[in-house]
Design a protein around this motif. Structure first.
Motif, PDB file in Angstrom:
ATOM      1  N   GLU A 214       0.820  -1.210   0.000  1.00 54.00           N
ATOM      2  CA  GLU A 214       0.000   0.000   0.000  1.00 54.00           C
ATOM      3  C   GLU A 214       0.850   1.254   0.000  1.00 54.00           C
ATOM      4  N   LYS A 217       2.768   1.678  -3.198  1.00 51.85           N
ATOM      5  CA  LYS A 217       1.869   1.752  -4.362  1.00 51.85           C
ATOM      6  C   LYS A 217       2.185   0.657  -5.382  1.00 51.85           C
ATOM      7  N   ASP A 219       1.596  -3.961  -6.028  1.00 49.56           N
ATOM      8  CA  ASP A 219       0.968  -5.205  -5.577  1.00 49.56           C
ATOM      9  C   ASP A 219       1.890  -6.389  -5.843  1.00 49.56           C
TER      10      ASP A 219
END
Length: 285
Positions: A214, A217, A219
């Motif tokens: 998170e 930024k 995944d």
């Protein structure tokens, strides 16, 4: 990396010129004992009333319990524990306002001891005001919160911010759970079963990965190796941090800056719900 930091302290009291706002305020509590706070906001100039000289700014807020009667020994026990946590055994027996005033005076004494001689030397050598080192200006802020947690537990938070020159201030927190019946701090081993700590660490790893994705930024972080590639958990395996709070809806964990990650990533606050963590607790919900 696990770190421990100690704020400046001494036993030498002093007085200083500057602005001072101090006092204790009443607040809303739980049960019969109310949560109060003593607050001090002080600016002291290195050369007395010379406001052109460097200064030390000190802002302290100490949350504590106001006993509801002379027989309320538990609130006094809670306050003793809080003061020990806040600044050590030497201060634990002081009344709240005396406690805050003593810390303030000792920080001022430490400040003058650290920088006054060097500053006077620079003045004698003709160093101009614009060329004076920035570290002649100190800034200390220590705040605390006392809130009702899970069952008969008080959640206590102390956040310390300290600037003594350098690229940025150092900021860290200390959390604790206080037994509202005894005033004693609840230890990690009372909460987490030794055989279950691996399971808790597995949950924490999942939360660290989620938080890292998170804040960066992305995944793409899915494993310890992915954390390592981003400078996280380089020197440690996952561990249960010393800072955790027993909340009504779960347990909140805190890793301070530098504890598992570089400074620019800040602290990691992670919550594991009751549903997830209850199987690993010594005391079940």
């Amino acid at each position: 990396m696990k770190t421990e930091r100690i704020v400046l302290s001494s036993l030498i009291a002093c007085t200083g010129a500057g602005m001072l706002v101090t006092g204790c305020t009443d607040g809303q509590g739980y049960g019969e004992a109310a949560v109060n706070a003593c607050i001090t906001d002080t600016t002291v100039y290195l050369l007395g009333n010379d406001k052109a000289s460097p200064n030390c700014h000190i802002k302290l807020s100490f949350a504590y319990l106001n006993p509801h009667s002379e027989k309320d020994t538990v609130s006094e026990a809670v306050n003793h524990t809080l003061k020990q946590m806040y600044f050590g055994d030497l201060y634990a027996k002081l009344a709240p306002q005396t406690f805050i005033d003593t810390i303030t005076h000792n920080l001022i004494s430490d400040y003058r001891r650290d920088v006054l001689e060097s500053y006077r030397t620079d003045l004698e050598n003709g160093v101009s005001p614009e060329d004076m080192p920035s570290w002649y200006n100190y800034d200390f802020e220590i705040t605390s919160e006392l809130e009702k947690g899970r069952d008969s537990i008080w959640n206590y938070k102390v956040v310390t911010s300290q600037y003594m020159g350098g690229a940025h201030p150092n900021t860290w927190a200390k959390w604790a759970n206080i037994n509202a019946r005894t005033g004693r701090q609840v230890s990690e081993n009372e909460i987490f079963g030794k055989a279950d700590k691996k399971g808790i660490c597995k949950l924490l790893l999942e939360k660290i990965i989620g938080s890292a994705n998170e804040r960066l930024k992305t995944d793409t972080i899915t494993s310890v190796e992915g954390l390592h590639a981003n400078g996280i958990l380089l020197d440690e395996e996952v561990f249960i941090p010393e800072n955790f709070l027993l909340k009504a809806d779960g347990i909140e964990f805190l890793y301070n800056p530098y504890e598992i990650a570089p400074y620019y990533l800040g602290s990691f606050k992670l919550t594991i719900s009751n549903e997830e963590i209850t199987p690993y607790l010594n005391v079940k919900k």
